[in-house]
Structure formats: structure tokens, C-alpha cells
Write a protein that holds these residues in place. Structure first.
Motif, PDB file in Angstrom:
ATOM      1  N   LEU A   3       0.848  -1.202   0.000  1.00 44.12           N
ATOM      2  CA  LEU A   3       0.000   0.000   0.000  1.00 44.12           C
ATOM      3  C   LEU A   3       0.878   1.244   0.000  1.00 44.12           C
ATOM      4  CD1 LEU A   3      -2.732   1.435   0.283  1.00 44.12           C
ATOM      5  CD2 LEU A   3      -2.512   1.178   2.760  1.00 44.12           C
ATOM      6  N   ASP A   4       0.583   2.165  -0.921  1.00 45.80           N
ATOM      7  CA  ASP A   4       1.311   3.435  -0.994  1.00 45.80           C
ATOM      8  C   ASP A   4       0.584   4.437  -0.106  1.00 45.80           C
ATOM      9  OD1 ASP A   4       2.478   5.574  -3.740  1.00 45.80           O
ATOM     10  OD2 ASP A   4       2.775   5.646  -1.576  1.00 45.80           O
ATOM     11  N   ASN A   5       1.136   4.657   1.119  1.00 47.43           N
ATOM     12  CA  ASN A   5       0.479   5.552   2.074  1.00 47.43           C
ATOM     13  C   ASN A   5       0.693   7.019   1.733  1.00 47.43           C
ATOM     14  OD1 ASN A   5      -0.570   3.501   3.749  1.00 47.43           O
ATOM     15  ND2 ASN A   5       1.465   3.183   4.641  1.00 47.43           N
ATOM     16  N   GLU A   6       1.663   7.319   0.882  1.00 43.35           N
ATOM     17  CA  GLU A   6       2.005   8.704   0.599  1.00 43.35           C
ATOM     18  C   GLU A   6       1.037   9.355  -0.396  1.00 43.35           C
ATOM     19  OE1 GLU A   6       6.812   8.065   1.255  1.00 43.35           O
ATOM     20  OE2 GLU A   6       6.013   8.789  -0.651  1.00 43.35           O
ATOM     21  N   ASN A   7       0.413   8.550  -1.246  1.00 40.21           N
ATOM     22  CA  ASN A   7      -0.470   9.082  -2.270  1.00 40.21           C
ATOM     23  C   ASN A   7      -1.923   9.023  -1.808  1.00 40.21           C
ATOM     24  OD1 ASN A   7       1.344   9.699  -4.560  1.00 40.21           O
ATOM     25  ND2 ASN A   7       1.827   7.540  -4.375  1.00 40.21           N
ATOM     26  N   ASP A   8      -2.695   9.996  -2.276  1.00 49.05           N
ATOM     27  CA  ASP A   8      -4.111  10.006  -1.954  1.00 49.05           C
ATOM     28  C   ASP A   8      -4.832   8.937  -2.792  1.00 49.05           C
ATOM     29  OD1 ASP A   8      -6.615  12.651  -1.737  1.00 49.05           O
ATOM     30  OD2 ASP A   8      -6.452  10.661  -0.828  1.00 49.05           O
ATOM     31  N   ARG A   9      -6.072   8.726  -2.488  1.00 49.81           N
ATOM     32  CA  ARG A   9      -6.858   7.730  -3.216  1.00 49.81           C
ATOM     33  C   ARG A   9      -7.083   8.142  -4.674  1.00 49.81           C
ATOM     34  NH1 ARG A   9      -8.984   3.385   0.285  1.00 49.81           N
ATOM     35  NH2 ARG A   9      -8.211   3.949   2.315  1.00 49.81           N
ATOM     36  N   GLN A  10      -7.319   7.167  -5.534  1.00 50.98           N
ATOM     37  CA  GLN A  10      -7.553   7.414  -6.947  1.00 50.98           C
ATOM     38  C   GLN A  10      -9.039   7.235  -7.269  1.00 50.98           C
ATOM     39  OE1 GLN A  10      -4.614   4.347  -8.146  1.00 50.98           O
ATOM     40  NE2 GLN A  10      -3.746   5.965  -9.401  1.00 50.98           N
ATOM     41  N   LEU A  11      -9.515   7.880  -8.332  1.00 53.58           N
ATOM     42  CA  LEU A  11     -10.897   7.752  -8.781  1.00 53.58           C
ATOM     43  C   LEU A  11     -10.934   6.925 -10.053  1.00 53.58           C
ATOM     44  CD1 LEU A  11     -12.231  11.388  -8.174  1.00 53.58           C
ATOM     45  CD2 LEU A  11     -12.440   9.381  -6.682  1.00 53.58           C
ATOM     46  N   ILE A  12     -11.745   5.879 -10.052  1.00 50.86           N
ATOM     47  CA  ILE A  12     -11.939   5.022 -11.226  1.00 50.86           C
ATOM     48  C   ILE A  12     -13.395   5.159 -11.657  1.00 50.86           C
ATOM     49  CG2 ILE A  12     -11.842   2.686 -12.140  1.00 50.86           C
ATOM     50  CD1 ILE A  12      -9.113   3.728 -11.457  1.00 50.86           C
ATOM     51  N   GLN A  13     -13.626   5.582 -12.896  1.00 49.13           N
ATOM     52  CA  GLN A  13     -14.980   5.792 -13.405  1.00 49.13           C
ATOM     53  C   GLN A  13     -15.424   4.560 -14.196  1.00 49.13           C
ATOM     54  OE1 GLN A  13     -16.956   8.651 -12.916  1.00 49.13           O
ATOM     55  NE2 GLN A  13     -18.529   7.257 -13.694  1.00 49.13           N
ATOM     56  N   THR A  14     -16.482   3.872 -13.730  1.00 50.44           N
ATOM     57  CA  THR A  14     -17.042   2.739 -14.462  1.00 50.44           C
ATOM     58  C   THR A  14     -18.342   3.186 -15.127  1.00 50.44           C
ATOM     59  OG1 THR A  14     -18.408   1.865 -12.655  1.00 50.44           O
ATOM     60  CG2 THR A  14     -16.064   1.263 -12.666  1.00 50.44           C
ATOM     61  N   ASN A  15     -19.012   2.258 -15.783  1.00 50.07           N
ATOM     62  CA  ASN A  15     -20.261   2.596 -16.473  1.00 50.07           C
ATOM     63  C   ASN A  15     -21.421   2.828 -15.505  1.00 50.07           C
ATOM     64  OD1 ASN A  15     -20.348  -0.104 -15.701  1.00 50.07           O
ATOM     65  ND2 ASN A  15     -21.753  -0.659 -17.365  1.00 50.07           N
ATOM     66  N   GLN A  16     -21.236   2.476 -14.208  1.00 49.60           N
ATOM     67  CA  GLN A  16     -22.327   2.600 -13.254  1.00 49.60           C
ATOM     68  C   GLN A  16     -21.997   3.517 -12.072  1.00 49.60           C
ATOM     69  OE1 GLN A  16     -22.900  -1.561 -12.341  1.00 49.60           O
ATOM     70  NE2 GLN A  16     -24.676  -1.696 -13.715  1.00 49.60           N
ATOM     71  N   MET A  17     -20.718   3.678 -11.774  1.00 52.00           N
ATOM     72  CA  MET A  17     -20.368   4.422 -10.564  1.00 52.00           C
ATOM     73  C   MET A  17     -18.945   4.947 -10.667  1.00 52.00           C
ATOM     74  SD  MET A  17     -19.867   1.203  -7.944  1.00 52.00           S
ATOM     75  CE  MET A  17     -21.461   0.504  -8.416  1.00 52.00           C
ATOM     76  N   THR A  18     -18.603   5.799  -9.699  1.00 50.25           N
ATOM     77  CA  THR A  18     -17.230   6.284  -9.549  1.00 50.25           C
ATOM     78  C   THR A  18     -16.642   5.666  -8.285  1.00 50.25           C
ATOM     79  OG1 THR A  18     -17.736   8.371 -10.647  1.00 50.25           O
ATOM     80  CG2 THR A  18     -15.748   8.299  -9.289  1.00 50.25           C
ATOM     81  N   LEU A  19     -15.541   4.944  -8.418  1.00 47.78           N
ATOM     82  CA  LEU A  19     -14.916   4.237  -7.300  1.00 47.78           C
ATOM     83  C   LEU A  19     -13.705   5.020  -6.801  1.00 47.78           C
ATOM     84  CD1 LEU A  19     -14.982   0.623  -8.774  1.00 47.78           C
ATOM     85  CD2 LEU A  19     -16.590   1.615  -7.149  1.00 47.78           C
ATOM     86  N   ARG A  20     -13.611   5.192  -5.508  1.00 50.73           N
ATOM     87  CA  ARG A  20     -12.441   5.835  -4.872  1.00 50.73           C
ATOM     88  C   ARG A  20     -11.583   4.725  -4.258  1.00 50.73           C
ATOM     89  NH1 ARG A  20     -11.414   8.767   0.145  1.00 50.73           N
ATOM     90  NH2 ARG A  20      -9.931  10.447  -0.239  1.00 50.73           N
ATOM     91  N   VAL A  21     -10.424   4.470  -4.819  1.00 51.15           N
ATOM     92  CA  VAL A  21      -9.618   3.298  -4.458  1.00 51.15           C
ATOM     93  C   VAL A  21      -8.225   3.727  -4.028  1.00 51.15           C
ATOM     94  CG1 VAL A  21     -10.884   1.765  -6.000  1.00 51.15           C
ATOM     95  CG2 VAL A  21      -8.870   2.976  -6.847  1.00 51.15           C
ATOM     96  N   PRO A  22      -7.573   2.909  -3.182  1.00 50.64           N
ATOM     97  CA  PRO A  22      -6.185   3.220  -2.787  1.00 50.64           C
ATOM     98  C   PRO A  22      -5.207   2.842  -3.894  1.00 50.64           C
ATOM     99  CG  PRO A  22      -6.867   1.174  -1.775  1.00 50.64           C
ATOM    100  CD  PRO A  22      -8.072   1.715  -2.474  1.00 50.64           C
ATOM    101  N   LYS A  23      -3.987   3.344  -3.788  1.00 50.55           N
ATOM    102  CA  LYS A  23      -2.933   3.008  -4.738  1.00 50.55           C
ATOM    103  C   LYS A  23      -2.157   1.806  -4.209  1.00 50.55           C
ATOM    104  CE  LYS A  23       0.842   4.944  -7.496  1.00 50.55           C
ATOM    105  NZ  LYS A  23       1.658   6.126  -7.774  1.00 50.55           N
ATOM    106  N   LEU A  24      -2.267   0.669  -4.897  1.00 51.50           N
ATOM    107  CA  LEU A  24      -1.596  -0.571  -4.487  1.00 51.50           C
ATOM    108  C   LEU A  24      -0.483  -0.902  -5.480  1.00 51.50           C
ATOM    109  CD1 LEU A  24      -4.659  -2.791  -3.507  1.00 51.50           C
ATOM    110  CD2 LEU A  24      -3.273  -1.336  -2.033  1.00 51.50           C
ATOM    111  N   LYS A  25       0.710  -1.161  -4.948  1.00 46.84           N
ATOM    112  CA  LYS A  25       1.847  -1.551  -5.784  1.00 46.84           C
ATOM    113  C   LYS A  25       1.971  -3.073  -5.769  1.00 46.84           C
ATOM    114  CE  LYS A  25       6.777  -0.684  -6.568  1.00 46.84           C
ATOM    115  NZ  LYS A  25       7.987   0.007  -6.096  1.00 46.84           N
ATOM    116  N   ILE A  26       2.075  -3.675  -6.959  1.00 44.45           N
ATOM    117  CA  ILE A  26       2.149  -5.141  -7.087  1.00 44.45           C
ATOM    118  C   ILE A  26       3.556  -5.513  -7.548  1.00 44.45           C
ATOM    119  CG2 ILE A  26       1.090  -7.187  -8.076  1.00 44.45           C
ATOM    120  CD1 ILE A  26      -0.790  -5.511  -6.413  1.00 44.45           C
TER     121      ILE A  26
END
Length: 397
Positions: free
Chosen positions: A368-391
Motif C-alpha cells: 500500500l502506498d500511504n504517501e499518495n491520496d486515493r484514486q478515482l476510477i470511473q465505471t459505467n455505473q459508478m465512480t470508485l475511490r480506491v487506494p494506490k496498491l503496488k504489485i
């Protein structure tokens, strides 16, 4: 004249109990004193000192004796009784393995005979390291379980001291050695070696050496699985168990001291006991109201079913391979969105959540990247606010 192998094996089987008692003395005192050896012979009724010396099972050490290393390790293995090695003793393999690996890389295009011998020596060093870790884990697990059951009838203070000793001097340092994310760990070095060997086993001209690299690579993969298993055992079983011993003992010790002189300290507030239920007090009336709505018959209209659209089937193996090929990925959820846009021009919510199940697959590490704020992902039904995960990759590929 050297004795026949069968003669030595028959001797070990015949006098196993006597030799086992001698082994236990060596394990306990690091030496077999002459007086104790004679006492064992008297108790067992076996005077076998000449044969023990002739078959080179033990050897003289001044007036006393000691086990020869080969037979001592044999009885360690048979009885599953291993001496715990200090982590710094195991850490020495980092230097020996590193030196051999460096010489292999420097001499990869030089004398083939020397190169083959170095590959064999590296194989043996890694095997010794893996066996040392396994033996230490077995010994630490046995010691911890005995401490938990208090076989030696120790008082609480002594149990705390012993639990702290095992954590500070053995378990935590050994866990650092096995941590692949630790830059200086031996496991991390084995990961680098496996990547190099993997390339050489596929494009080496000399057939004999290519097979040696192939054998070393397969062994490294197996060793990685074994070390991960030992690391999980340390992290998931040994550390929690021995920490619980330390915590329980401290609480009990404090409670006993309080009972000895309860007036020296103010009495803590005692919690009030209340009975609660996992369901509401109005559950009966709510359930009755819910069922009564089905008591009235209603007109039911049947219509022709609508034409069903093609159902999307999530091909997990396909997307998992695409994720592994893209590693490291700085933002997992952003990768999911871009992948779906590339395949279908827009992001559908159900497909997006299907891709997120790849987070739980083996072979990857999530950070988990604690330094960055959450990201917004726009789908066809909703807007998701998600954390930044490094894999990243986890373990040896």
C-alpha cells in the motif's frame, strides 16, 4: 583393518539404546566424560568401548571422549534432536554462497571443469543452508511447545525470561534471514542467483554444464518453496505462540503479586456483566410482519422472457498472466481500468471487480502506498475511490 559396513550397522542396531544414552550425554554436556561413559555401560550391561573406538563412532579427547561428527549427525537425524544454531552461524552461508556465485559469473567463459565444480559446490552450500534452517525451525518449534506446556515446571518469571531469550536470540534474527523483502537476506540473494541460473540453463552451449545449471535452478525453486514454508511457520506459529507465553506469564505474575498485597494498590474497576443477544428484541414482530405480506394472493402475470445477452466469462488465467508480465505495477486498480478500456473501450463495474480478485493470487506481493491520496476510477455505473496498491513479484519465479 576396517570393519565391514554391515558389521557396523548391526552393531548400531544391537546397542542402539546404549549409544543413544551416550549421544544424549554429548548433546547435553558437549563432551563424554570417562566416568559417565562407564556408568552408562554398567547400567546397560554393555562394555562396548573397544568397538566404539574401532568403528570410529567416538574418539578419545584426553581422558574423555566425544562423538565423531558423522555419527552425531546420524543420531540427530534419527532422533529428530537438533542443536539450535545461532542465526549468525547460519548467516555465514551468505558469504560462502555469495563468493561462489561471484566466481561462477566471473569464470562463466573460462575453464569448464572449474566452472562445473563451482556449480556443484554452490549447490551443496545452498543445500546445507536449507537443511540448517529446517533443523533450527524444528528445534525452535519443539522448544516453544515444551515451554508452552511447561514440561520443566518453570515458574512464571523464568518462562518469561526463556520466551524472551528464544525470540531475541533465535526466532526474530532467523526470520530476518528468511525475509525475501530484506535486501541483505540470504533468501534475497538466492532470488538473484535463480534469475542468473535460469538464463544460463536455457542458452549454454556445453551440454553437461547446461544440465548442471538446470539441476541447480530446479533445486533453487524447491529451496525457495521450503524457505517460504519455514518463514510462514516462524511468522504464523512460533512468534505468536511464544509472544502469547510471554504475555500470559506477565499477566499472571502481576496478578499473583497483587493478591499477595492487594491493599498496596488501588483496586481496578471491575467490568459490569451484561447479557446481550445477536438479534433484536423486536425480531418476532418483524418476522411476523414480513411473513404476513405473503399471505394475500396476488395476480401473477407471466411474460415471455427477454432475450438474454451474452454473459461475460472471466478468464482468470489470461488476465493473471498479463498481470505477471506487467510486474511491477505501481497502481493495480489503474492497471485494471486501462486493461478493460483496451479490451472493451469502457470499464464495466462487474468486469472491474472480477479483475480485482487477482490480488489474492499466489506469486505476487501487495504494498500500500500511504504517501499518495486515493484514486478515482470511473465505471459505467459508478465512480470508485480506491487506494494506490503496488504489485511486485513474491518469491523466486
Amino acid at each position: 583393518m576396517k570393519a565391514e559396513p554391515k558389521t557396523i550397522l548391526n552393531f548400531l542396531a544391537t546397542y542402539f539404546d546404549t549409544i543413544k544414552d551416550i549421544f544424549e550425554v554429548q548433546t547435553r554436556e558437549s563432551i563424554i566424560r570417562k566416568e559417565i561413559l562407564q556408568e552408562i555401560f554398567a547400567n546397560q550391561g554393555d562394555e562396548i568401548l573397544p568397538q566404539l573406538l574401532e568403528y570410529k563412532i567416538i574418539r578419545k579427547l584426553g581422558d574423555d571422549f566425544e562423538f565423531r561428527d558423522t555419527y552425531f549427525k546420524l543420531f540427530e537425524f534419527i532422533l529428530n534432536e537438533f542443536r539450535p544454531l545461532l542465526p549468525e552461524t547460519i548467516q555465514k552461508y551468505e558469504q560462502s554462497i555469495g563468493i561462489l556465485f561471484k566466481k561462477i559469473r566471473e569464470g562463466i567463459n573460462k575453464d569448464k571443469l572449474i566452472l562445473g565444480q563451482r556449480v556443484t559446490d554452490l549447490y551443496n552450500e545452498i543445500k546445507e543452508f536449507s537443511e540448517a534452517v529446517e533443523k533450527n525451525t524444528i528445534r525452535l518449534l519443539n522448544e516453544t511447545r515444551e515451554l508452552k506446556s511447561n514440561v520443566e515446571k518453570l515458574d512464571y518469571q523464568e518462562k518469561v525470561r526463556k520466551a524472551s531469550f528464544w525470540i531475541d536470540y533465535y526466532i526474530s534474527p532467523l526470520n530476518n534471514i528468511l525475509d525475501i523483502n530484506h535486501q541483505d537476506s540470504i533468501t534475497n540473494k538466492l532470488f538473484d542467483i535463480s534469475e542468473y541460473v535460469n538464463v544460463r540453463r536455457l542458452n549454454f552451449d556445453e551440454e553437461h554444464l547446461r544440465l548442471q545449471f538446470e539441476k541447480l535452478y530446479n533445486f533453487l525453486v524447491q529451496t525457495n518453496d521450503d524457505l517460504l514454508k519455514q518463514s510462514k511457520l516462524l511468522t504464523n506459529e512460533l512468534l505468536p505462540l511464544i509472544e502469547r507465553i510471554r504475555t500470559e506469564s506477565l499477566i499472571l505474575t502481576g496478578w499473583i503479586e497483587f493478591l499477595k498485597a492487594p491493599n498496596k494498590a488501588p483496586l481496578p474497576r471491575v467490568f459490569k456483566v451484561e447479557r446481550v443477544y445477536p438479534y433484536s428484541n423486536d425480531m418476532y414482530l418483524n418476522a411476523k410482519e414480513y411473513l404476513e405480506q405473503f399471505a394475500v394472493d396476488e395476480t401473477i402475470i407471466l411474460e415471455d422472457p427477454q432475450q438474454l445477452t451474452d454473459k461475460w466469462i472471466f478468464n482468470k488465467d489470461l488476465y493473471k498472466n498479463r498481470l505477471l508480465a506487467a510486474l511491477p505495477v505501481n497502481s493495480f486498480f489503474e492497471w485494471c481500468g486501462l486493461t478493460l478500456k483496451s479490451d472493451y473501450q469502457y470499464i464495466e463495474t462487474d468486469k472491474f471487480f472480477a479483475l480485482t480478485t487477482l490480488l489474492f493470487e499466489d506469486g505476487i506481493s501487495v504494498e500500500l502506498d500511504n504517501e499518495n491520496d486515493r484514486q478515482l476510477i470511473q465505471t459505467n455505473q459508478m465512480t470508485l475511490r480506491v487506494p494506490k496498491l503496488k504489485i511486485m513479484k513474491y518469491g523466486i519465479s
